[in-house]
Each structure stands twice: as structure tokens, then as C-alpha cells.
Enzyme design. Structure first.
Site, PDB file in Angstrom:
ATOM      1  N   ASN A 217       0.828  -1.194   0.000  1.00 61.99           N
ATOM      2  CA  ASN A 217       0.000   0.000   0.000  1.00 61.99           C
ATOM      3  C   ASN A 217       0.872   1.258   0.000  1.00 61.99           C
ATOM      4  OD1 ASN A 217       0.722   0.638   2.708  1.00 61.99           O
ATOM      5  ND2 ASN A 217      -0.998  -0.541   3.519  1.00 61.99           N
ATOM      6  N   ARG A 218       0.229   2.394  -0.105  1.00 58.40           N
ATOM      7  CA  ARG A 218       0.976   3.650  -0.234  1.00 58.40           C
ATOM      8  C   ARG A 218       1.853   3.923   0.979  1.00 58.40           C
ATOM      9  NH1 ARG A 218      -2.107   8.846  -2.223  1.00 58.40           N
ATOM     10  NH2 ARG A 218      -3.648   8.076  -0.744  1.00 58.40           N
ATOM     11  N   GLU A 220       3.228   1.795   3.010  1.00 58.32           N
ATOM     12  CA  GLU A 220       4.379   0.885   3.003  1.00 58.32           C
ATOM     13  C   GLU A 220       5.408   1.302   1.964  1.00 58.32           C
ATOM     14  OE1 GLU A 220       1.332  -2.623   4.422  1.00 58.32           O
ATOM     15  OE2 GLU A 220       1.967  -2.467   2.310  1.00 58.32           O
ATOM     16  N   ASP A 291      -6.414  -9.053   0.550  1.00 61.13           N
ATOM     17  CA  ASP A 291      -6.222 -10.465   0.235  1.00 61.13           C
ATOM     18  C   ASP A 291      -6.936 -10.829  -1.061  1.00 61.13           C
ATOM     19  OD1 ASP A 291      -4.820 -10.829   2.635  1.00 61.13           O
ATOM     20  OD2 ASP A 291      -6.656 -11.287   3.736  1.00 61.13           O
TER      21      ASP A 291
END
Length: 348
Positions: A217-218, A220, A291
Site C-alpha cells: 500500500n501507499r 508501506e 487479500d
């Protein structure tokens, strides 16, 4: 140059891709979690503390963590082989049963008697006709990295199970399974058999150098690069840097919640796949959406879709998941419904 796909990817064009998601065999490696939901009806406030008193209604046991992508793969007509670590306890039996009920191959599970099976217990309060609201969560978890005989057993299972697969999906919940050696074991086994190698990373991205596709994600991605990612161009540039740094074979994907997914393909072409308007109408719970994204993305790429097509379909699938409470694996007919219902009004 960053390009937006707001008007270029028509959902109707993805309908022929749905049946092609079936028939694959995917090795799923990651932190297996049992999601337990205890649901009760809120009847009054406790005299002991300012908390609601819940009268028990039901208990649900759902595969979580890396078991959730496996459940999504099975729901779409493909075969999932689960590799992970469980304890020697009651939670382990519940995990095996929950996976078996969904048609997931559990032969790759390794027992470690020194750690508990990871169980996340969510307590939900039902009030009237509204969706149940989460009021507390208790986690039974040991994040100690696997080592010694357990790590060696996991590597043996990866090697053995990869022989039957045409793709490998890594789901890293940073709960101890995906050591550097295990990540390398997936990469080496996959490359030896020319498998598609996809990763859902929640940090520690450098472990996945040499894979085909990595999703994070952004936040991370920003942490990995130590920079702010506030604009479309910021995210696209971050994707290019990570793609090159990790030497990825196919694409780097950065998810952005309601803003969609930024896709950077090998060669540097960047595109933004926006969230589908219809998917934003009803959001009850975001648990499990990521997921579903990695599961659908992996199957779509294995079926021959482009990275942008795969990301668009994954976005649609995630839109179905957030309309429900808890992990959910949408079947093919529901995914087809979403393409048709949310594609209304688009240019043909």
C-alpha cells in the site's frame, strides 16, 4: 509519463476473463491465521464498567491471513495449496477444518508445537438492524521468525508443492513465517519451474527481489523509500523506483484505498486504475479486501491478462468484499454481476 485510466478500461470488456480465472493451481505461502468472530446482541450497559453487555448470538471461524487469498482462489474455481505454520492446539484443528471446507489443499501446513496457532478473535455487537460493530479484538500470536527444523520443513513443503503449481502467491503478514530464507525458497522454486511469482507485502519489500509482481500500500511504499507520496506522480515514481530496485519481472502495484491502484509495469509505464464508482457506494468493512486483490490479481495474470486488466478486476472484487463484514471470497457469478452492474453507464 503518468496516465489515468478513468475512461479507458471498460468493465464489460473484462467479462470473458472471469471463466479463465478457474483451472489454475496456486501455491499460497504465508502467515496462516484463523479469524474468529464472536457476535452478540447489545442489551444494556454493564454495571461493572462502561461497556455493553452482549448476549451471544453466533460464532464464525473464517480463514484469515494467507489463508484468505487461498479461499478466494478456491472460490473462483482454481486450486490453492496452502503452505504455512500452525500450532499443536485446538486452533490448528479449526484452521484445517475451515480450509478443508473451502476445498483448500492443506498438505503444506507445518506444525510447530512451540508456538500457538495464530487466532484473531473479534467481538462484534449487533444493535437493531445495523451491521454488527467491532468492539474489541484479542490476538493469540507469536511473531518469532521460524528457524531450525520448522524453517527447513517449510522449505521442503515449498519445494514439493511447487511441482504441482503454475503460480505462487506470497502473503506476508509479518508474523514470522516469511524469513529471508523462506522468501528466497519461494523465488528459487518458482523460477526453476517458471511459475508466476506474486507477493502481497506489508513491509520488508527487499526480501522479494526477483519476483514477478509485488503489491503494497501507499504507506508501506512511502516507508520503504522514506518519502512522502501525496500526488499521483509521487506514487507512480515510487512504483518505478521499487520496480527497478526489486528487479521485478512484471509489475509493481501500490494500492491507495478509495483512490484505486497505481500500476507500474516492467519498462516503466505507469497507470492509475481508479476505484469503481459502484464499489464505493456501500463500505461496511475493509478487512480482507487486500487479500482478495492479490488473489484475483494472481489468477488474472496467470490467465493472460495485462497488469492493468488484472488490477481493474481486482479492484472490482475488492469492492464486493468491503460490502460485507469480515473476510469474504466472492464467487465468479458475483464478480460477473459487479462488472455488469457497475459497468452500466460506461462507454461500450
Amino acid at each position: 509519463m503518468f496516465s489515468s485510466l478513468d475512461a479507458r478500461m471498460n468493465l464489460f470488456s473484462l467479462r470473458p476473463l472471469i471463466p479463465r480465472l478457474a483451472g489454475h493451481t496456486v501455491l499460497v505461502v504465508g502467515d496462516v491465521i484463523l479469524d474468529e468472530y464472536l457476535i452478540g446482541r447489545a442489551v444494556r450497559l454493564s454495571r461493572e464498567a462502561p461497556i455493553p453487555v452482549l448476549e451471544f448470538m453466533e460464532r464464525r471461524l473464517i480463514p484469515g491471513g494467507a489463508a484468505n487469498p487461498a479461499a478466494n482462489i478456491a472460490a473462483l474455481g482454481s486450486r490453492a495449496i496452502q503452505v504455512g505454520v500452525i500450532g499443536a492446539d485446538g486452533g490448528a484443528e479449526s484452521v484445517r477444518q475451515a480450509l478443508a471446507e473451502r476445498g483448500i489443499d492443506t498438505r503444506g501446513l507445518v506444525t510447530d508445537s512451540r508456538r500457538p496457532t495464530t487466532v484473531k478473535t473479534r467481538i462484534l455487537a449487533h444493535q437493531g438492524l445495523s451491521f454488527p460493530q467491532q468492539v474489541a479484538r484479542i490476538d493469540h500470536i507469536d511473531r518469532t521468525p521460524v528457524n531450525g527444523g520448522v524453517e527447513a520443513a517449510v522449505l521442503r513443503q515449498i519445494e514439493a508443492c511447487a511441482a504441482d503449481a503454475d503460480a505462487a502467491l506470497v502473503s506476508d503478514y509479518l508474523s514470522g513465517l516469511l524469513t529471508g530464507a523462506v522468501a528466497a525458497g519461494v523465488r528459487d522454486a518458482g523460477q526453476a519451474r517458471k511459475l508466476l511469482l506474486a507477493v502481497d507485502a506489508q513491509g520488508e519489500l527487499d526480501k522479494y527481489a526477483g519476483f514477478d509482481v509485488v503489491k503494497c500500500n501507499r504507506a508501506e511504499a512511502a516507508a520503504a523509500l522514506n518519502r512522502d507520496l501525496s500526488t499521483d506522480d509521487d506514487v507512480a515514481e515510487a512504483g518505478r523506483i521499487l520496480l527497478e530496485r526489486l528487479c521485478l519481472g512484471r509489475a509493481m502495484l501500490i494500492t491507495r484505498g478509495a483512490e484505486g491502484i497505481t500500476v507500474v509495469e516492467a519498462g516503466g509505464q505507469a497507470a492509475h486504475v481508479p476505484q469503481v464508482a459502484g464499489a464505493r457506494a456501500e463500505v461496511f468493512d475493509t478487512v480482507g479486501a487486500g487479500d482478495t486483490v492479490i488473489a484475483v490479481l494472481t489468477l488474472a495474470l496467470a490467465a493472460g491478462a495485462s497488469a492493468v486488466e488484472a488490477a481493474t478486476l481486482a479492484n472490482v472484487a475488492a469492492g464486493l468484499v468491503v460490502r460485507r463484514v469480515g473476510n469474504y471470497a466472492p464467487p465468479p457469478e458475483e464478480l460477473l454481476w459487479a462488472l455488469e452492474a457497475w459497468g452500466e453507464g460506461q462507454d461500450p
